[in-house]
Design a protein around this motif. Sequence first.
Motif, mmCIF file in Angstrom:
data_model
loop_
_atom_site.group_PDB
_atom_site.id
_atom_site.type_symbol
_atom_site.label_atom_id
_atom_site.label_comp_id
_atom_site.label_asym_id
_atom_site.label_seq_id
_atom_site.Cartn_x
_atom_site.Cartn_y
_atom_site.Cartn_z
ATOM 1 N N TYR A 357 0.853 -1.199 0.000
ATOM 2 C CA TYR A 357 0.000 0.000 0.000
ATOM 3 C C TYR A 357 0.886 1.246 0.000
ATOM 4 C CZ TYR A 357 -3.411 -3.443 1.600
ATOM 5 O OH TYR A 357 -4.219 -4.551 1.710
ATOM 6 N N VAL A 358 0.360 2.314 -0.592
ATOM 7 C CA VAL A 358 1.021 3.599 -0.593
ATOM 8 C C VAL A 358 -0.026 4.659 -0.270
ATOM 9 C CG1 VAL A 358 0.674 3.927 -3.090
ATOM 10 C CG2 VAL A 358 2.482 5.192 -1.913
ATOM 11 N N LYS A 359 0.349 5.645 0.543
ATOM 12 C CA LYS A 359 -0.594 6.680 0.947
ATOM 13 C C LYS A 359 -0.960 7.550 -0.249
ATOM 14 C CE LYS A 359 0.761 7.089 5.804
ATOM 15 N NZ LYS A 359 1.287 7.978 6.868
ATOM 16 N N LYS A 360 -2.244 7.799 -0.396
ATOM 17 C CA LYS A 360 -2.715 8.650 -1.472
ATOM 18 C C LYS A 360 -2.197 10.078 -1.280
ATOM 19 C CE LYS A 360 -6.962 6.103 -2.588
ATOM 20 N NZ LYS A 360 -8.441 6.168 -2.707
ATOM 21 N N ASN A 361 -2.040 10.767 -2.394
ATOM 22 C CA ASN A 361 -1.576 12.147 -2.437
ATOM 23 C C ASN A 361 -0.119 12.307 -1.991
ATOM 24 O OD1 ASN A 361 -4.175 12.979 -3.273
ATOM 25 N ND2 ASN A 361 -4.848 13.145 -1.125
ATOM 26 N N SER A 362 0.597 11.195 -1.823
ATOM 27 C CA SER A 362 2.022 11.282 -1.497
ATOM 28 C C SER A 362 2.837 11.322 -2.796
ATOM 29 C CB SER A 362 2.459 10.104 -0.641
ATOM 30 O OG SER A 362 2.310 8.888 -1.363
ATOM 31 N N ALA A 363 4.129 11.721 -2.682
ATOM 32 C CA ALA A 363 4.994 11.756 -3.863
ATOM 33 C C ALA A 363 5.170 10.370 -4.463
ATOM 34 C CB ALA A 363 6.355 12.345 -3.479
ATOM 35 N N ALA A 364 5.287 9.346 -3.622
ATOM 36 C CA ALA A 364 5.428 7.986 -4.124
ATOM 37 C C ALA A 364 4.176 7.541 -4.859
ATOM 38 C CB ALA A 364 5.743 7.038 -2.973
ATOM 39 N N ALA A 365 2.963 7.904 -4.338
ATOM 40 C CA ALA A 365 1.715 7.525 -4.990
ATOM 41 C C ALA A 365 1.588 8.183 -6.358
ATOM 42 C CB ALA A 365 0.532 7.899 -4.107
ATOM 43 N N THR A 366 1.989 9.441 -6.475
ATOM 44 C CA THR A 366 1.920 10.136 -7.759
ATOM 45 C C THR A 366 2.851 9.487 -8.789
ATOM 46 O OG1 THR A 366 1.416 12.205 -6.609
ATOM 47 C CG2 THR A 366 2.185 12.363 -8.879
ATOM 48 N N THR A 367 4.067 9.132 -8.363
ATOM 49 C CA THR A 367 5.012 8.496 -9.281
ATOM 50 C C THR A 367 4.510 7.125 -9.726
ATOM 51 O OG1 THR A 367 6.854 9.656 -8.223
ATOM 52 C CG2 THR A 367 7.384 7.724 -9.552
ATOM 53 N N LEU A 368 4.049 6.315 -8.799
ATOM 54 C CA LEU A 368 3.563 4.975 -9.147
ATOM 55 C C LEU A 368 2.353 5.040 -10.065
ATOM 56 C CD1 LEU A 368 3.935 3.217 -5.677
ATOM 57 C CD2 LEU A 368 5.380 2.926 -7.684
ATOM 58 N N GLU A 369 1.462 5.984 -9.826
ATOM 59 C CA GLU A 369 0.267 6.104 -10.669
ATOM 60 C C GLU A 369 0.632 6.451 -12.104
ATOM 61 O OE1 GLU A 369 -3.976 8.602 -10.785
ATOM 62 O OE2 GLU A 369 -2.472 8.994 -9.232
ATOM 63 N N GLY A 370 1.605 7.367 -12.283
ATOM 64 C CA GLY A 370 1.994 7.742 -13.643
ATOM 65 C C GLY A 370 2.766 6.657 -14.369
ATOM 66 N N GLN A 371 3.623 5.907 -13.645
ATOM 67 C CA GLN A 371 4.459 4.901 -14.288
ATOM 68 C C GLN A 371 3.692 3.616 -14.622
ATOM 69 O OE1 GLN A 371 7.441 5.254 -15.411
ATOM 70 N NE2 GLN A 371 7.972 7.227 -14.516
ATOM 71 N N THR A 372 2.613 3.346 -13.905
ATOM 72 C CA THR A 372 1.839 2.115 -14.146
ATOM 73 C C THR A 372 0.564 2.374 -14.932
ATOM 74 O OG1 THR A 372 0.736 2.372 -11.997
ATOM 75 C CG2 THR A 372 2.758 1.020 -12.071
ATOM 76 N N ALA A 373 0.400 3.584 -15.471
ATOM 77 C CA ALA A 373 -0.819 3.890 -16.229
ATOM 78 C C ALA A 373 -0.909 2.998 -17.458
ATOM 79 C CB ALA A 373 -0.809 5.365 -16.647
ATOM 80 N N GLY A 374 -2.120 2.568 -17.752
ATOM 81 C CA GLY A 374 -2.341 1.684 -18.902
ATOM 82 C C GLY A 374 -1.912 0.266 -18.689
ATOM 83 N N GLY A 375 -1.693 -0.143 -17.417
ATOM 84 C CA GLY A 375 -1.309 -1.521 -17.139
ATOM 85 C C GLY A 375 0.154 -1.832 -17.342
#
Length: 411
Positions: A357-375
């Motif tokens: 798990y990663v906390k929402k709105n954190s820097a790590a969450a933003t990076t993971l969301e962008g890098q894993t977009a589209g599967g």
Amino acid sequence: MAEVIQFNCPVCGTLLRLPLAMAAQQGPCPNCQREIVAPDPYRGIGGHEAPPPVLPVEPEPFAPFAETPPLVPKQAIIEKPPEPAPVPEPEEIAPPQVVATPPAPVPQVPVSDPPQRAILVLSCLLAGAVGLAMGYAFGVRSAQAFMATPAASQPLVVSPMVEKPVIVVPPPVVVPPPAPVVETPVVVAPKIEPVKPPEKVSAAAEAALRAFLDAPDWAARSTYVLSPDRVRNAMEAYSREVPDGPTVYQSISVKHSQVDEKTGNTLFIFVVTTEQFPTGIPVAVKETGGGWLIDWLAFVEFRDSLFQKFVDGPANKGGFFHLVVTVPPPNPAEEENENFTTYLLQSPLAEKAQLAYVKKNSAAATTLEGQTAGGRAYAPILEVEKRATPDKQTYFEILSVKADDWFPREN
């Protein structure tokens, strides 16, 4: 890890990834459409823009001796006879006129006899004719003495009205030029020399990796590691927990390579197969000013399965790990957590992924969301900690993203 070559387009700077089999291949950049050549790690050649095509030069037409004079056999040339030197025109000498001198008056002798008179007349006439003949002969002979004698080889045509001879020169014989001789070039087959195969660029890196694996202890092994001043203390402490010694391997092969566009140095990812890991352990070997050096931290993490030991170990501990991050499949029965986002973490040598798990709105969450977009799968270095709930339930929390890839950046 995929067998790819990662480099920036030398024209527009776009980050490109190609299969290793396309090393040194030419093709258009998908962003700027310029023709570029992919780097070749085996030969130490970086990516560069393809040179413009060279247009073929059309050969000039061959004119076989078009402007040379014809070759005429010497025997076929008829030279024009030299003209005779001009002879001064002789002064026309009129033939001497024979003036019949009247005979001295003969005293009239009375002749009474007719026969004697006839004889006298005939004698006078005969004397005058002889004098005329001699005078004409003398004049013709004198004129011929002043006339030029023509060459014996030239025919003379004497006009009946002109006394001077006329030399008639025959027209020159025109010989046609011979056909031009075109020499057929002799084509000599070039001698084919045996081509010596180029030496592998990865040979020096592989030699350093073999020396690293065969080292008897951590002190000898520290000669071949990146950042030895920082890593030596960790190597010595680790040798007291894990038995130290050489790493027994079965084979070594190149999995991936990358050329640094700024420094021109090459990074190799080798796969080292062992009895415990027949599929291979990824090992990074980087070219530096001090030679080829190995990423010891990543090597020990994979060889000794440190992430799996961390998963199976006690709570309230953390560490940095080379992991593959993916988005878990949707589960309709599970409600979305309002504070955390869920991801799957997996070591490249593990068979099973671990929920984290990663906390929402954190820097790590933003990076993971962008890098894993589209599967997409994301391979970063993450800081992960194992926590425990009040009811003794454990879970894993992603605290930060240390690097976007596994490649070492320190020399």
